[in-house]
Scaffold this motif. Structure first.
Motif, PDB file in Angstrom:
ATOM      1  N   PRO A 152       0.670  -1.386   0.308  1.00  0.00           N
ATOM      2  CA  PRO A 152      -0.198   0.193  -0.161  1.00  0.00           C
ATOM      3  C   PRO A 152       0.708   1.319  -0.312  1.00  0.00           C
ATOM      4  CG  PRO A 152      -0.156  -1.195   2.462  1.00  0.00           C
ATOM      5  CD  PRO A 152       0.763  -2.236   1.609  1.00  0.00           C
ATOM      6  N   ARG A 153       0.195   2.065  -0.090  1.00  0.00           N
ATOM      7  CA  ARG A 153       1.108   3.602  -0.266  1.00  0.00           C
ATOM      8  C   ARG A 153       0.398   4.641   0.443  1.00  0.00           C
ATOM      9  NH1 ARG A 153       5.040   5.863  -3.886  1.00  0.00           N
ATOM     10  NH2 ARG A 153       4.899   3.875  -4.793  1.00  0.00           N
ATOM     11  N   VAL A 154       0.516   5.613   1.241  1.00  0.00           N
ATOM     12  CA  VAL A 154       0.997   6.726   2.127  1.00  0.00           C
ATOM     13  C   VAL A 154      -0.386   7.563   2.519  1.00  0.00           C
ATOM     14  CG1 VAL A 154       1.520   7.403   4.261  1.00  0.00           C
ATOM     15  CG2 VAL A 154       2.207   4.873   3.910  1.00  0.00           C
ATOM     16  N   VAL A 155      -0.619   8.434   1.605  1.00  0.00           N
ATOM     17  CA  VAL A 155      -1.822   8.740   1.819  1.00  0.00           C
ATOM     18  C   VAL A 155      -1.877   9.802   3.591  1.00  0.00           C
ATOM     19  CG1 VAL A 155      -3.415  10.199   0.721  1.00  0.00           C
ATOM     20  CG2 VAL A 155      -2.849   8.464  -0.020  1.00  0.00           C
ATOM     21  N   LEU A 156      -0.574  11.144   3.830  1.00  0.00           N
ATOM     22  CA  LEU A 156      -1.238  10.886   5.199  1.00  0.00           C
ATOM     23  C   LEU A 156      -2.448  11.541   5.266  1.00  0.00           C
ATOM     24  CD1 LEU A 156       0.083  12.121   7.423  1.00  0.00           C
ATOM     25  CD2 LEU A 156       1.284  13.896   6.323  1.00  0.00           C
ATOM     26  N   HIS A 168      -3.721   3.397   0.119  1.00  0.00           N
ATOM     27  CA  HIS A 168      -3.890   3.569  -1.191  1.00  0.00           C
ATOM     28  C   HIS A 168      -3.476   2.295  -1.896  1.00  0.00           C
ATOM     29  CE1 HIS A 168      -3.970   5.172  -5.686  1.00  0.00           C
ATOM     30  NE2 HIS A 168      -5.114   4.422  -5.539  1.00  0.00           N
ATOM     31  N   LEU A 169      -4.307   1.375  -2.670  1.00  0.00           N
ATOM     32  CA  LEU A 169      -3.635   0.291  -3.202  1.00  0.00           C
ATOM     33  C   LEU A 169      -3.850   0.808  -4.934  1.00  0.00           C
ATOM     34  CD1 LEU A 169      -5.134  -0.777  -0.190  1.00  0.00           C
ATOM     35  CD2 LEU A 169      -3.338  -2.818  -1.342  1.00  0.00           C
ATOM     36  N   PRO A 170      -3.270   0.522  -5.385  1.00  0.00           N
ATOM     37  CA  PRO A 170      -3.630   1.567  -6.810  1.00  0.00           C
ATOM     38  C   PRO A 170      -4.671   0.195  -7.881  1.00  0.00           C
ATOM     39  CG  PRO A 170      -1.504   2.249  -6.490  1.00  0.00           C
ATOM     40  CD  PRO A 170      -2.370   1.670  -5.241  1.00  0.00           C
ATOM     41  N   GLN A 171      -2.771  -0.724  -7.537  1.00  0.00           N
ATOM     42  CA  GLN A 171      -3.526  -2.122  -8.751  1.00  0.00           C
ATOM     43  C   GLN A 171      -5.198  -2.657  -8.010  1.00  0.00           C
ATOM     44  OE1 GLN A 171      -1.613  -1.568  -5.614  1.00  0.00           O
ATOM     45  NE2 GLN A 171      -1.270  -3.344  -3.800  1.00  0.00           N
ATOM     46  N   LEU A 211      -9.527  15.985   2.474  1.00  0.00           N
ATOM     47  CA  LEU A 211     -10.144  14.926   2.031  1.00  0.00           C
ATOM     48  C   LEU A 211      -9.957  14.722   0.380  1.00  0.00           C
ATOM     49  CD1 LEU A 211     -13.870  15.744   3.737  1.00  0.00           C
ATOM     50  CD2 LEU A 211     -12.334  14.074   3.220  1.00  0.00           C
ATOM     51  N   HIS A 212      -8.887  16.180   0.332  1.00  0.00           N
ATOM     52  CA  HIS A 212      -8.971  16.946  -0.866  1.00  0.00           C
ATOM     53  C   HIS A 212      -7.435  15.977  -1.290  1.00  0.00           C
ATOM     54  CE1 HIS A 212      -7.051  18.698  -4.430  1.00  0.00           C
ATOM     55  NE2 HIS A 212      -5.779  19.099  -3.076  1.00  0.00           N
ATOM     56  N   ALA A 213      -6.611  14.782   0.382  1.00  0.00           N
ATOM     57  CA  ALA A 213      -5.533  14.039  -0.515  1.00  0.00           C
ATOM     58  C   ALA A 213      -5.858  12.968  -0.575  1.00  0.00           C
ATOM     59  CB  ALA A 213      -4.319  14.387   1.157  1.00  0.00           C
ATOM     60  N   LEU A 214      -6.432  12.580   0.467  1.00  0.00           N
ATOM     61  CA  LEU A 214      -7.878  11.354  -0.569  1.00  0.00           C
ATOM     62  C   LEU A 214      -9.020  11.434  -2.149  1.00  0.00           C
ATOM     63  CD1 LEU A 214      -9.776  10.499   3.410  1.00  0.00           C
ATOM     64  CD2 LEU A 214      -7.302   9.601   2.270  1.00  0.00           C
ATOM     65  N   ALA A 215      -9.345  12.332  -2.139  1.00  0.00           N
ATOM     66  CA  ALA A 215      -9.905  12.445  -3.283  1.00  0.00           C
ATOM     67  C   ALA A 215      -8.585  12.544  -4.625  1.00  0.00           C
ATOM     68  CB  ALA A 215     -10.530  13.886  -3.793  1.00  0.00           C
ATOM     69  N   GLN A 216      -7.485  12.858  -4.838  1.00  0.00           N
ATOM     70  CA  GLN A 216      -6.194  13.086  -4.913  1.00  0.00           C
ATOM     71  C   GLN A 216      -5.619  11.671  -5.860  1.00  0.00           C
ATOM     72  OE1 GLN A 216      -3.660  15.926  -3.594  1.00  0.00           O
ATOM     73  NE2 GLN A 216      -3.826  16.563  -5.326  1.00  0.00           N
ATOM     74  N   LEU A 231     -18.766   2.072  -3.142  1.00  0.00           N
ATOM     75  CA  LEU A 231     -18.261   1.970  -4.581  1.00  0.00           C
ATOM     76  C   LEU A 231     -18.425   3.089  -5.437  1.00  0.00           C
ATOM     77  CD1 LEU A 231     -19.840  -1.626  -4.383  1.00  0.00           C
ATOM     78  CD2 LEU A 231     -17.824  -0.786  -3.442  1.00  0.00           C
ATOM     79  N   HIS A 232     -18.466   4.014  -5.057  1.00  0.00           N
ATOM     80  CA  HIS A 232     -18.751   5.196  -5.834  1.00  0.00           C
ATOM     81  C   HIS A 232     -17.603   6.431  -6.282  1.00  0.00           C
ATOM     82  CE1 HIS A 232     -22.944   3.085  -5.969  1.00  0.00           C
ATOM     83  NE2 HIS A 232     -23.122   3.704  -4.471  1.00  0.00           N
ATOM     84  N   GLY A 233     -16.685   5.894  -5.363  1.00  0.00           N
ATOM     85  CA  GLY A 233     -15.723   7.005  -6.168  1.00  0.00           C
ATOM     86  C   GLY A 233     -14.994   7.174  -5.047  1.00  0.00           C
ATOM     87  N   VAL A 234     -14.240   8.090  -4.624  1.00  0.00           N
ATOM     88  CA  VAL A 234     -13.661   7.970  -3.082  1.00  0.00           C
ATOM     89  C   VAL A 234     -13.741   9.985  -3.848  1.00  0.00           C
ATOM     90  CG1 VAL A 234     -10.983   8.684  -4.209  1.00  0.00           C
ATOM     91  CG2 VAL A 234     -11.639   9.255  -2.028  1.00  0.00           C
ATOM     92  N   GLY A 235     -13.828  10.958  -4.975  1.00  0.00           N
ATOM     93  CA  GLY A 235     -14.365  11.839  -5.334  1.00  0.00           C
ATOM     94  C   GLY A 235     -15.201  11.795  -4.737  1.00  0.00           C
ATOM     95  N   ARG A 236     -16.175  11.187  -4.996  1.00  0.00           N
ATOM     96  CA  ARG A 236     -17.723  11.594  -4.223  1.00  0.00           C
ATOM     97  C   ARG A 236     -18.226  11.602  -2.851  1.00  0.00           C
ATOM     98  NH1 ARG A 236     -22.706   8.468  -6.810  1.00  0.00           N
ATOM     99  NH2 ARG A 236     -24.257   8.907  -4.958  1.00  0.00           N
ATOM    100  N   ALA A 237     -17.258  10.866  -2.975  1.00  0.00           N
ATOM    101  CA  ALA A 237     -17.306  10.621  -1.130  1.00  0.00           C
ATOM    102  C   ALA A 237     -16.403  11.868  -0.602  1.00  0.00           C
ATOM    103  CB  ALA A 237     -17.168   9.281  -0.478  1.00  0.00           C
TER     104      ALA A 237
END
Length: 247
Positions: A152-156, A168-171, A211-216, A231-237
């Protein structure tokens, strides 16, 4: 409740209104967050349901170190000798998981939000009052790919606690948000994307900013520390959480 593959290679253990995640790859398993003490048996069952053995669990990664996320951490270290990863701002809290910063008194919330009462009672039954601290042995850094199964990749994402980190697990097109973004607030009983109430959040303005860092990350699947997957995307959440604000 154990749910396999809530995203590829990510498995959910939901116990007493607290979520833990098992990351799986060819190198073994990583546990993300350690729930409450009563998750111990469910964790064992989950590992075996995956066709694994306890020795396959290689590390524990903490999104943050509140008592409801370190419940079986000390026991895992004692029995398996695994490494415990967390941000340096979480080290003291991990050792003393009840000494957390929060903006509002906790006691008023069950009166103001009676739907939270069964959620909080369930957490008490899960062992919320008897959590032992744990020593962090490895540090998480923003942007780091953690050298554990699942990579996993760390998102502060500070605010809920000062060293909170999402993973974040992009795979897998997934983001484990811990308590930076939840779909159940234990202190109000409200559902849907939101930050946790001020009863358990150190700095709600900082949490909203994070929340901005999460949405990115752009992840489709959001896997929170409390509540069901989104399941509808982190941006919407994140947008919904901003509109809702902090209780």
């Amino acid at each position: 409740m154990f749910l396999k593959n809530v995203a590829p290679g990510i498995h959910l253990i939901q116990s007493h209104n607290v979520n833990c995640y098992l990351l799986e790859d060819d190198q073994g398993l990583t546990l993300v967050d350690a729930g409450l003490p009563r998750v111990w048996t469910e964790l064992g069952h989950a590992i075996r349901e995956l066709g694994r053995v306890p020795a396959d669990l290689k590390a524990l990664v903490l999104t943050h170190a509140h008592f409801d996320h370190v419940g079986v951490a000390a026991k895992l270290v004692e029995q398996l000798g695994i490494s415990v990863y967390a941000h340096h701002e979480e080290v003291t809290l991990a050792a003393h998981p009840y000494r957390y910063a929060h903006e509002n008194p906790v006691a008023a919330y069950p009166v103001q939000h009676p739907r939270a009462i069964p959620v909080l009672l369930s957490m008490v039954l899960g062992g919320a009052a008897v959590v032992k601290g744990v020593t962090v042995t490895r540090r998480l850094e923003a942007g780091q790919e953690v050298p554990v199964p699942g990579r996993p990749r760390v998102v502060l994402s500070a605010g809920h606690t000062y060293g909170h980190c999402a993973l974040h697990l992009p795979q897998s097109d997934a983001l484990i948000t811990g308590d930076a973004l939840v779909t159940l607030d234990p202190y109000t009983g409200l559902t849907g994307p939101r930050i946790v109430a001020k009863a358990a959040t150190a700095d709600s303005a900082m949490a909203i900013e994070s929340l901005h860092a999460l949405a990115q990350t752009g992840a489709t699947v959001v896997l929170p520390g409390h509540g069901d997957p989104w399941l509808h995307g982190v941006g919407r959440a994140a947008d919904e959480a901003r509109r809702t604000g902090a209780a």
